[in-house]
Design an enzyme around this catalytic site. Structure first.
Site, PDB file in Angstrom:
ATOM      1  N   CYS A   1       1.005  -1.160  -0.011  1.00  0.00           N
ATOM      2  CA  CYS A   1      -0.111   0.026  -0.213  1.00  0.00           C
ATOM      3  C   CYS A   1       1.070   1.190  -0.144  1.00  0.00           C
ATOM      4  CB  CYS A   1      -0.997  -0.097   1.144  1.00  0.00           C
ATOM      5  SG  CYS A   1      -2.375   1.223   1.093  1.00  0.00           S
TER       6      CYS A   1
ATOM      7  N   HIS B   1      -3.324  -5.769   0.897  1.00  0.00           N
ATOM      8  CA  HIS B   1      -2.631  -5.863   2.040  1.00  0.00           C
ATOM      9  C   HIS B   1      -2.691  -7.378   2.423  1.00  0.00           C
ATOM     10  CE1 HIS B   1      -2.551  -1.907   3.854  1.00  0.00           C
ATOM     11  NE2 HIS B   1      -3.656  -1.479   2.894  1.00  0.00           N
TER      12      HIS B   1
ATOM     13  N   GLU C   1      -0.714  -8.427   4.893  1.00  0.00           N
ATOM     14  CA  GLU C   1      -0.597  -8.767   6.217  1.00  0.00           C
ATOM     15  C   GLU C   1      -2.026  -8.438   6.897  1.00  0.00           C
ATOM     16  OE1 GLU C   1      -0.146  -6.101   4.432  1.00  0.00           O
ATOM     17  OE2 GLU C   1      -1.007  -4.456   5.611  1.00  0.00           O
TER      18      GLU C   1
END
Lengths: 274, 993
Positions: free
Chosen positions: A106, A234, A236
């Site tokens: 990002c 994302h 994560e």
């Protein structure tokens, strides 16, 4: 005895996904995971050279006030490390030259692109040739998207992946190359590691499957060595089954699909290829 | 001399902001604008050379792939109208600040010691056949808020195409001429005292002014003042400090007043609503919980603290920021969210922030009547508030996990902007418990974060009044989430290293409140205002003391650790300044350049405000009962209900908030087969390698206030609790938070019905006591905002009394949580809880322009029993989906369950447990509290029925594999047969902009 994997997650000045990125590194089996504030690098208390895997997390560097990651990129280019004449960026170039891995998610991806690290065509890491700009919708959106990994890509992070599901959370994620030539090179060299796609894996140009209007549905790109990788979605944010928006209605494995990206990085650093 | 850099998009690059503005012009004004392009303008002061300007423009200020720039010449020349919008002097310009820092870094070697300033503005270039008047309407009605921004309009004929607009610098024209005004209150009569209060925007009443007058005449006080060089005159610093500290906003004078409450038969004297009902209920609940009491710190700190597990505590606070949001929706709401962030952050030793919640109350965005003066259109308020909270939450890296939007046209005068934040802290740190505060005399007083300006002066007193003609512009602040993020990053490191002893935030009342409140822990303080870093010159000492400039925390630091603390701040690029020290002198002692400007007894400052004595009189209203037949066209009725603003999907707003940063999200705000069903509550995991979770939910039912605020409050509490229970929360592990937003309840010429409004407040508090104790859900913190009225000329608009009840709690294993979407065809559909003929204040009645009188009444005994049983059933994995019945009643919950799951449903009304007049519409739309729609797998039926035995539950139908939503009416005939896709469409459409 395999090589130790030392991961650094760089934070400060507006990043905000450092905790989960560090957690992803941990779940992927990295040996050392340090969340390091940018000031610690600038004060020479921590050195990039001591790590093998640099994580640039999402967030809003300097509020993205001058365009996403613009002021952040300016800092890398012009802030000097205390006691040295070196700028931070020089350390970054050394890090890349040593063949080490960088993952930008990002805002981290936006930073890499605006510095010129990605796609870094012809190993030129100082000239910006693509950008990430305002979503066609003109708004920030939090939305889960399907991504198709490019099997031909040299990207070490997406090896073995096919279709994955991650959230995007951005207002400036539309991938735009500077020219048709740049786009051609990205295509020819298979630097587009991830494309937005529909649930069946077909690249998507339609909103909302392509959430921002990215050219050629490009969601993430790598450099020619595949060791530098950035993406808007994302990984994560999907570390456990319960992160999935439909975990209460679908059969899912306990492990979230995001870990694979980090595990690929860790395994690559442990491998002979590194 | 200043220079202008203009940055715009290259040809062929989409200008998404311009397109969005074009859509809004078309939506809001129906004007034929063909194209809107935007240009960012940086006005730079500091005498940069041409080469340096170019370097800045080509470097940090533009993106070479998509943007062009010009220096001191116009970039875009293709327009019919050009509007440039920039800030007024002194208004926070976050982008300007970032640009200045970037340019300073870029030119560090070559710029020398010169001071650079950057001011931003934006050009909108309009193409289309519109008039100057139209353009002016677009400028002031959409693009610029004239209160904080200035705008200029040009047609091509008036524009200099060679040089463009001249550079304009919005300097704050202030000179440093610090002066302290003194007033001798001794000889003033009542009128004169009140005039001072009004002229200086102090919002103090006569009693309070008299208390001051008396204090300054006491011999001992005069003598003590004489010794430090002050006379018996009150200084303006003292006057302002007392006004802030004694404001309704800070002292909650109405909640602490003595109230005589009269009903038709009885009279009751209440000494403080707060102590009697709120603190009182919490004390009783804690006692009843005994060893299971999880409260750690209630009502004493910036936020409430409860135990999460042996190693961690949870911190929670909800605030409102209504008055500023009425004037500047974006800045007001942004400040609201980053402001409430600092509450848990400044609680105990300080907590890491783990989620935000927000609840907004607006008038209809489609409002079409003429707007009274100084009121912004509700659509503008909606968009501005939404965006302010988006920027505040997203840029701070805190997920916004729960919220709602309530619509009622009485929020036209003041919108309500409730913002909440939870924090998470280790239970012990550096060998000490973290939930308490301790300060030693001699500790340094340090202010850190942002600088002080004129922003937010009189915020606390301003919010203690109705919105009127003279409401001050300076009361509005614009938050800066990045300055705050840098500060919180720094302070968490400092906290973990034990570099400070205590922390609190600077919110309402500024330093006056933060230092004043901290000083109560040790018994005094001494600060020098001249040491405080300012944004610009020209602030008077009293302004420095009460400014509500944002992003500041105040700390008590052991003198031995000051050096380390300041060094860490500098390293992490955060400003930190020693302002003085804490003492045990018993005095609030303020100096300016070493000269005393305020010297007040701590006791007088904090406890000197006289208790208000108020009267409340309860007379239940009698509303007309509506008289309309059952609908003939059921499909139309359902779609009308789904399209009601209080029922329809809020997805477009929810999507614009990051609800999963920090990666702990378990139950998101949007769930179901297409990720668009409305969740009842949020669940997150604050520790990523643990399956323990936090649940958060809320309830708010202002429509019922038109009948009885007692039941409004009971329903709000029940709604909050049942939302939490619906996702799997344990009733015995929930804590609550009350936020009252009221219209002025003090009888006066302006408020002739004050006694009734106060009775409404009393009744609401009585319900808080009755229902929180019945559920065992203690209030741990709360807030009240009492003057939500608008009064200009002959127009007075008062909000309906609105109580937001929020709950937070622990979930032992998040994997047991459930969502509201139907999961599989053939699953059985249950309704839990008996439906009653309780349509008073319902959306169904509102659709028929009626209120009625049969307000839903909560049977806490029944509800508690059912919530416990349901928790057991969910824990046993027997529940496939669970959805609470609220606005729109049973049928809305059924439809949402069906279309969120992408499945049909068959229901027979004869199986719905019901008491009342036999009408299909009453059963379907009644808003009786404490009910759920649950679906279960047929194989779970026996076990489910057994666990739920003794509760009013009933199997009423099944989930269907087809896409039809079908309901059989009381007469045994199919009355409803609709495609779920059509129902969903009706539900999604209204606010999809």
């Amino acid at each position: 005895m395999s090589r130790k994997v030392k991961a650094i997650v760089l934070t400060g000045n507006g990043t905000n996904c450092e905790m989960e990125m560090a957690h992803a590194c941990k779940l992927a089996g990295a040996d050392v995971i340090d969340i390091v504030h940018l000031s610690e690098l600038l004060y020479g208390e921590k050195r990039l050279a001591d790590y093998s895997f640099l994580n640039l997390p999402g967030g809003f560097l300097d509020g993205d006030d001058l365009g996403s990651a613009k002021a952040g990129a300016n800092r890398f280019l012009h802030a000097r490390i205390a006691g040295h004449q070196e700028i931070l960026f020089a350390d970054l170039i050394d890090f890349i030259a040593a063949g080490k891995l960088i993952l930008g998610v990002c805002n981290g991806f936006q930073l890499m692109v605006k510095l010129g690290l990605l796609p870094g065509l012809e190993s030129n890491y100082t000239a910006q040739s693509t950008t990430l700009t305002f979503n066609d919708s003109g708004r920030f959106e939090d939305r889960w998207v399907y991504l198709k990994a490019n099997a031909q890509s040299p990207c070490v992070f997406t090896k073995g992946l096919d279709v994955v599901y991650y959230p995007v959370r951005h207002g400036e994620g539309k991938f735009v190359p500077a020219s048709a030539t740049v786009l051609k090179q990205i295509a020819r060299k298979n630097l587009f590691a991830f494309q937005y796609c529909d649930a069946d894996g077909l690249p998507a140009m339609q909103y909302p499957a392509n959430p921002n209007g990215s050219i050629n549905a490009i969601a993430g790109i790598c450099n020619e060595t595949g060791r530098l990788f950035g993406l808007m979605p994302h990984p994560e944010a999907y570390l456990h089954r319960t992160n999935h928006p439909r975990w209460t209605r679908e059969c899912l494995s306990e492990e979230g699909q995001g870990i694979a990206i980090f595990r690929n990085a860790v395994n690559f650093i442990r491998s002979k290829e590194f | 001399m200043a220079d202008r850099i203009e940055v715009g998009f290259k040809k062929g690059i989409r200008d998404a902001l311009g397109e969005k503005i074009k859509r809004r012009i078309s939506d809001n004004f129906s004007l034929p604008v063909e194209k809107v392009s935007t240009v960012e303008v940086y006005t730079i002061e500091g005498g940069l050379t041409k080469a340096q300007l170019k370097e800045a423009a080509a470097g940090p200020l533009s993106d070479p792939v998509i943007q062009n720039y010009t220096v001191n010449k116009p970039l875009s020349i293709d327009f019919d109208w050009l509007i440039e919008v920039g800030f007024r002097p002194g208004v926070t310009d976050n982008v300007g600040k970032t640009a200045r820092e970037a340019i300073e870094l870029l030119l560090r070697e070559s710029s020398g010691a010169r001071k650079i300033s950057v001011y931003t503005s934006r050009q909108y270039l309009l193409r289309g056949k519109i008039s100057r008047t139209d353009t002016a309407m677009i400028a002031s009605g959409l693009l610029a808020n004239d209160l904080i921004e200035r705008h200029q309009i040009f047609g091509p004929a008036e524009f200099n195409f060679t040089s463009g607009l001249p550079a304009y610098v919005p300097h704050v024209l202030g000179e440093d001429k610090p002066a302290v005004e003194e007033i001798n209150l001794a000889g003033f009569n009542d009128d004169q005292l009140l005039k001072i209060s009004q002229d200086k925007l102090l919002a103090l009443n006569l009693e309070e002014m008299k208390a001051m007058q008396k204090y300054f005449q006491q011999k001992s006080i005069v003598a003590a003042r004489g010794k430090i060089g002050l006379s018996e005159n009150i200084t303006d610093v003292e006057l302002e400090c007392l006004a802030q500290t004694w404001s309704e906003h800070c002292k909650h004078k109405i909640f602490n007043s003595q109230i005589t409450y009269t009903t038709s038969g009885a009279k009751l004297t209440i000494d403080s609503l707060f102590k009697t009902y709120i603190k009182g209920s919490t004390a009783q609940i804690r006692k009843a919980k005994g060893k299971k009491d999880f409260c750690l710190s209630v009502f004493v700190d910036n936020a409430g603290i409860i135990k999460f597990n042996d190693n961690y505590n949870l911190v929670f606070k909800v605030e409102t920021h209504n008055s500023p949001s009425a004037l500047d929706p974006y800045g007001g709401a942004l400040t609201g969210i980053v402001g409430v962030n600092r509450d848990p952050f400044g609680t105990g030793i300080g907590a890491k922030l783990i989620f935000n919640t927000d609840v907004f109350c607006f008038a209809s965005p489609f409002y079409q009547k003429k707007l009274p003066p100084r009121i912004l259109h509700p659509r503008r308020i909606y968009e501005g508030v939404r965006e302010g909270v988006e920027h505040g939450g997203n840029k701070s890296g805190i997920p916004t996990v729960n919220g709602s939007i309530v619509f009622d046209d009485r929020y036209l005068g003041k919108p309500l902007v409730y913002c909440g934040t939870a924090g998470f802290m280790p239970a012990r740190l550096n060998g000490k418990a973290t939930h308490t505060k301790e300060i030693m005399p001699g500790d340094a007083i340090i202010m850190t974060g942002g600088r002080i300006g004129k922003d937010g002066i009189h915020g606390a007193t301003f919010s203690s009044e109705e919105l009127h003609e003279g409401s001050p512009v300076t009361a509005v602040q614009i938050g800066d989430p990045i300055t705050q993020k840098k500060m919180t990053d720094f302070l968490l490191v400092a906290r973990n290293r034990g570099l400070y002893r205590a922390i609190t935030d600077n919110g309402a009342g500024g330093l006056s409140s933060s230092v004043g409140e901290m000083a109560t822990y040790c018994g005094g303080c001494r600060i020098d205002l001249a040491l405080a870093p300012l944004k610009y010159p020209g602030l008077q000492p009293w302004e420095i003391l009460v400014s509500e400039a944002q992003e500041r925390m105040t700390l008590a630091v052991d003198p031995k650790k000051v050096k380390q603390f300041i060094a860490l701040a500098k390293k992490m690029d955060v400003e930190a300044t020693v302002l003085g020290k804490f003492t045990d002198s018993g005095k609030f002692h303020v100096l300016y350049c070493k000269k005393t400007v305020a010297f007040l007894d701590m006791e007088f400052l904090h406890d000197g405000v006289p208790q208000l004595k108020l009267a409340a009189r309860w007379q239940p209203p009698k509303n007309k009962e509506p008289n309309f037949p059952e609908p003939v066209n059921w499909g139309k009725a359902l779609k009308q209900m789904l399209a009601r603003l209080n029922i329809c999907s809020k997805e477009s707003v929810v999507r614009q908030y990051d609800h999963e940063v920090q990666a702990g999200s378990v139950i998101k705000p949007l769930v179901g087969v297409a990720n668009d069903g409305p969740s009842d509550a949020a669940v997150i995991r604050p520790i990523l390698d643990s399956m323990e979770g936090v649940v958060v939910a809320h309830g708010i039912c202002p429509r019922y206030s038109d009948i009885d605020t007692y039941h409004m409050t009971a329903c709000a509490i029940d709604e909050a609790v049942r939302n939490a229970v619906a996702v799997g929360a344990d009733l015995d592990c929930l804590a609550g938070l009350d936020n009252f937003c009221w219209c002025d309840p003090v009888k006066s010429a302006k408020t002739p019905d004050g006694e009734y409004k106060l009775a409404q407040l009393v009744r609401s508090n009585m319900a808080i006591f009755d229902y929180t104790t019945a559920y065992g859900v203690p209030c741990i913190s709360g807030k009240d905002s009492m003057k939500n009225d608008y009064s200009i000329g002959k127009t007075k608009i008062s909000i309906p009394p609105s109580l937001l009840y929020s709950v937070i709690g622990k979930i032992q294993d998040v994997r047991k949580a459930v969502t509201m979407d139907a999961k599989r065809p053939q699953d059985l559909v249950y309704v839990l809880g008996e439906t009653k003929d309780e349509l008073g204040g319902s959306e169904w009645f509102a659709l028929h322009d009626a209120v009625g009188n049969n307000v839903p009444k909560v049977d806490a005994e029944c509800a508690r029993k059912m919530y416990r049983a349901l928790h057991k059933a969910i824990g046993a994995g027997l529940v496939a989906s669970c959805h609470d019945c609220s606005d729109g009643g049973l049928v809305v919950a059924l439809m949402e369950t069906a279309f969120a799951g992408g499945l049909g449903m068959n229901v027979d009304l004869k199986y719905v447990p019901y008491q009342g007049k036999k009408r299909n519409d009453y059963i379907l739309f009644s808003e009786t509290a404490s009910r759920f729609v649950v679906t279960i797998h047929p194989s779970a039926k026996a076990k489910f029925d057994k666990i739920m035995a003794g509760n009013a539950i009933s199997e009423i139908g099944f989930v269907a594999g087809n896409e039809l939503f079908q309901i059989t009416g009381l007469n045994g005939r199919l009355i409803i047969k609709e495609k779920i896709s059509k129902l969903k469409e009706a539900w999604q459409k209204p606010l999809n902009f």
